[in-house]
Design a protein around this motif. Structure first.
Motif, PDB file in Angstrom:
ATOM      1  N   ARG A 157      -7.451  -3.973   5.478  1.00  0.00           N
ATOM      2  CA  ARG A 157      -6.961  -2.982   4.517  1.00  0.00           C
ATOM      3  C   ARG A 157      -7.861  -2.933   3.297  1.00  0.00           C
ATOM      4  O   ARG A 157      -8.574  -3.878   2.990  1.00  0.00           O
ATOM      5  CB  ARG A 157      -5.559  -3.366   4.025  1.00  0.00           C
ATOM      6  CG  ARG A 157      -4.553  -3.681   5.088  1.00  0.00           C
ATOM      7  CD  ARG A 157      -3.910  -2.414   5.634  1.00  0.00           C
ATOM      8  NE  ARG A 157      -2.969  -2.700   6.686  1.00  0.00           N
ATOM      9  CZ  ARG A 157      -1.790  -3.252   6.527  1.00  0.00           C
ATOM     10  NH1 ARG A 157      -1.374  -3.586   5.333  1.00  0.00           N
ATOM     11  NH2 ARG A 157      -1.006  -3.470   7.558  1.00  0.00           N
ATOM     12  N   ARG A 158      -7.738  -1.850   2.562  1.00  0.00           N
ATOM     13  CA  ARG A 158      -8.381  -1.730   1.259  1.00  0.00           C
ATOM     14  C   ARG A 158      -7.547  -2.477   0.221  1.00  0.00           C
ATOM     15  O   ARG A 158      -6.337  -2.647   0.372  1.00  0.00           O
ATOM     16  CB  ARG A 158      -8.516  -0.267   0.839  1.00  0.00           C
ATOM     17  CG  ARG A 158      -9.600   0.476   1.566  1.00  0.00           C
ATOM     18  CD  ARG A 158     -10.949   0.013   1.097  1.00  0.00           C
ATOM     19  NE  ARG A 158     -12.009   0.807   1.706  1.00  0.00           N
ATOM     20  CZ  ARG A 158     -13.280   0.509   1.583  1.00  0.00           C
ATOM     21  NH1 ARG A 158     -13.663  -0.550   0.895  1.00  0.00           N
ATOM     22  NH2 ARG A 158     -14.186   1.255   2.141  1.00  0.00           N
ATOM     23  N   LYS A 159      -8.169  -2.881  -0.856  1.00  0.00           N
ATOM     24  CA  LYS A 159      -7.496  -3.610  -1.936  1.00  0.00           C
ATOM     25  C   LYS A 159      -6.250  -2.851  -2.396  1.00  0.00           C
ATOM     26  O   LYS A 159      -6.288  -1.654  -2.593  1.00  0.00           O
ATOM     27  CB  LYS A 159      -8.446  -3.819  -3.108  1.00  0.00           C
ATOM     28  CG  LYS A 159      -7.793  -4.618  -4.240  1.00  0.00           C
ATOM     29  CD  LYS A 159      -8.770  -5.521  -4.918  1.00  0.00           C
ATOM     30  CE  LYS A 159      -8.147  -6.338  -6.009  1.00  0.00           C
ATOM     31  NZ  LYS A 159      -7.177  -7.312  -5.569  1.00  0.00           N
ATOM     32  N   GLY A 160      -5.146  -3.588  -2.537  1.00  0.00           N
ATOM     33  CA  GLY A 160      -3.897  -3.018  -3.013  1.00  0.00           C
ATOM     34  C   GLY A 160      -2.955  -2.544  -1.917  1.00  0.00           C
ATOM     35  O   GLY A 160      -1.787  -2.290  -2.177  1.00  0.00           O
ATOM     36  N   ASP A 161      -3.422  -2.458  -0.676  1.00  0.00           N
ATOM     37  CA  ASP A 161      -2.624  -1.952   0.444  1.00  0.00           C
ATOM     38  C   ASP A 161      -2.095  -3.129   1.278  1.00  0.00           C
ATOM     39  O   ASP A 161      -2.367  -3.238   2.460  1.00  0.00           O
ATOM     40  CB  ASP A 161      -3.501  -1.019   1.298  1.00  0.00           C
ATOM     41  CG  ASP A 161      -2.740  -0.367   2.445  1.00  0.00           C
ATOM     42  OD1 ASP A 161      -1.491  -0.357   2.419  1.00  0.00           O
ATOM     43  OD2 ASP A 161      -3.400   0.125   3.384  1.00  0.00           O
ATOM     44  N   ILE A 162      -1.351  -4.031   0.603  1.00  0.00           N
ATOM     45  CA  ILE A 162      -0.946  -5.270   1.286  1.00  0.00           C
ATOM     46  C   ILE A 162       0.503  -5.657   0.972  1.00  0.00           C
ATOM     47  O   ILE A 162       0.791  -6.754   0.517  1.00  0.00           O
ATOM     48  CB  ILE A 162      -1.911  -6.431   0.957  1.00  0.00           C
ATOM     49  CG1 ILE A 162      -2.016  -6.653  -0.554  1.00  0.00           C
ATOM     50  CG2 ILE A 162      -3.293  -6.194   1.558  1.00  0.00           C
ATOM     51  CD1 ILE A 162      -2.738  -7.935  -0.925  1.00  0.00           C
ATOM     52  N   GLU A 163       1.430  -4.775   1.265  1.00  0.00           N
ATOM     53  CA  GLU A 163       2.858  -5.037   1.025  1.00  0.00           C
ATOM     54  C   GLU A 163       3.344  -6.289   1.762  1.00  0.00           C
ATOM     55  O   GLU A 163       4.278  -6.950   1.318  1.00  0.00           O
ATOM     56  CB  GLU A 163       3.698  -3.835   1.472  1.00  0.00           C
ATOM     57  CG  GLU A 163       3.524  -2.616   0.609  1.00  0.00           C
ATOM     58  CD  GLU A 163       4.226  -2.747  -0.728  1.00  0.00           C
ATOM     59  OE1 GLU A 163       5.445  -2.960  -0.741  1.00  0.00           O
ATOM     60  OE2 GLU A 163       3.547  -2.632  -1.763  1.00  0.00           O
ATOM     61  N   GLU A 164       2.728  -6.608   2.896  1.00  0.00           N
ATOM     62  CA  GLU A 164       3.163  -7.752   3.695  1.00  0.00           C
ATOM     63  C   GLU A 164       3.078  -9.072   2.926  1.00  0.00           C
ATOM     64  O   GLU A 164       3.856  -9.993   3.182  1.00  0.00           O
ATOM     65  CB  GLU A 164       2.317  -7.867   4.979  1.00  0.00           C
ATOM     66  CG  GLU A 164       2.455  -6.691   5.913  1.00  0.00           C
ATOM     67  CD  GLU A 164       1.471  -5.559   5.638  1.00  0.00           C
ATOM     68  OE1 GLU A 164       1.285  -4.718   6.538  1.00  0.00           O
ATOM     69  OE2 GLU A 164       0.882  -5.503   4.535  1.00  0.00           O
ATOM     70  N   VAL A 165       2.160  -9.158   1.980  1.00  0.00           N
ATOM     71  CA  VAL A 165       2.032 -10.378   1.180  1.00  0.00           C
ATOM     72  C   VAL A 165       3.261 -10.526   0.280  1.00  0.00           C
ATOM     73  O   VAL A 165       3.792 -11.631   0.115  1.00  0.00           O
ATOM     74  CB  VAL A 165       0.718 -10.391   0.372  1.00  0.00           C
ATOM     75  CG1 VAL A 165       0.652 -11.597  -0.544  1.00  0.00           C
ATOM     76  CG2 VAL A 165      -0.481 -10.366   1.322  1.00  0.00           C
ATOM     77  N   LYS A 166       3.731  -9.423  -0.282  1.00  0.00           N
ATOM     78  CA  LYS A 166       4.947  -9.462  -1.108  1.00  0.00           C
ATOM     79  C   LYS A 166       6.133  -9.942  -0.275  1.00  0.00           C
ATOM     80  O   LYS A 166       6.923 -10.771  -0.719  1.00  0.00           O
ATOM     81  CB  LYS A 166       5.259  -8.076  -1.684  1.00  0.00           C
ATOM     82  CG  LYS A 166       4.283  -7.589  -2.716  1.00  0.00           C
ATOM     83  CD  LYS A 166       4.641  -6.183  -3.161  1.00  0.00           C
ATOM     84  CE  LYS A 166       3.540  -5.587  -4.015  1.00  0.00           C
ATOM     85  NZ  LYS A 166       3.788  -4.173  -4.317  1.00  0.00           N
ATOM     86  N   PHE A 167       6.261  -9.404   0.937  1.00  0.00           N
ATOM     87  CA  PHE A 167       7.360  -9.783   1.822  1.00  0.00           C
ATOM     88  C   PHE A 167       7.290 -11.274   2.150  1.00  0.00           C
ATOM     89  O   PHE A 167       8.294 -11.991   2.068  1.00  0.00           O
ATOM     90  CB  PHE A 167       7.313  -8.939   3.099  1.00  0.00           C
ATOM     91  CG  PHE A 167       8.441  -9.216   4.051  1.00  0.00           C
ATOM     92  CD1 PHE A 167       9.744  -8.883   3.729  1.00  0.00           C
ATOM     93  CD2 PHE A 167       8.196  -9.800   5.284  1.00  0.00           C
ATOM     94  CE1 PHE A 167      10.791  -9.128   4.607  1.00  0.00           C
ATOM     95  CE2 PHE A 167       9.231 -10.064   6.173  1.00  0.00           C
ATOM     96  CZ  PHE A 167      10.531  -9.720   5.829  1.00  0.00           C
TER      97      PHE A 167
END
Length: 179
Positions: free
Chosen positions: A118-128
């Protein structure tokens, strides 16, 4: 007809199978992180262990999920070309890609990896992941959901994934608004 047969054969070879938490998952991730960083040393990237193998004490598919976050000024296609030597590219679209490693001719190999690029900032899975680590009760709710979905969608990866989506989105939304 043969494409449908191939898809059914694939689903039978690679079913959804959850297993107890394996204490080696963290070291498998670290080994692969070292491998990836060595290949991508000239690029500005971040790596994150995501998915249930990153959550203590819950059942998971025996697959290490990794997000490779690429900074906006880096050449996405060049990075994919480097990865595609060792990893199998499954799809690429809109600055997102999905690669796998550990899928053998007769089923899963000992160590299996999914790489989400992914591009930087497109990583909702880390929040989860972070919410589940900090909240073991929510992690157990997620585990219960996944165990139910495993029974219903053993040979349907898309159905299994879709069944988790609302829970994941609801948790991310709830905990993003608490910041």
């Amino acid at each position: 007809m043969s494409k449908v047969l191939k898809e059914e054969d694939f689903k039978r070879k690679f079913p959804i199978k959850l297993v107890k938490c394996n204490n080696e998952w963290a070291s498998w991730y670290e080994d692969e992180k070292t491998n990836l960083m060595a290949k991508l040393v000239k690029y500005k990237v971040n790596l994150y262990h995501i998915g249930s193998t990153a959550i203590p004490n819950i059942y998971s598919k025996d697959i290490i999920d990794i997000i490779l976050e690429i900074y906006k000024d880096e050449n996405f296609d060049s990075i994919i070309d480097i990865l595609n030597v060792e990893w199998e590219l499954r799809w690429i679209e809109d600055n997102r890609a999905f690669l796998v490693k550990g899928y053998g001719e007769d089923g899963f190999q000992t160590k299996v990896y999914h790489l989400h690029v992914r591009r930087k900032g497109d990583i909702e899975e880390v929040k989860f992941r972070d919410v589940l680590i900090k909240n073991p009760k929510i992690a157990k709710q997620y585990e219960t959901l996944k165990l139910d979905l495993e029974q219903r969608y053993k040979y349907d990866r898309e159905g299994y994934t879709a069944g988790k989506t609302k829970f994941i989105k609801d948790i991310i939304k709830r905990y993003s608004s608490h910041k």
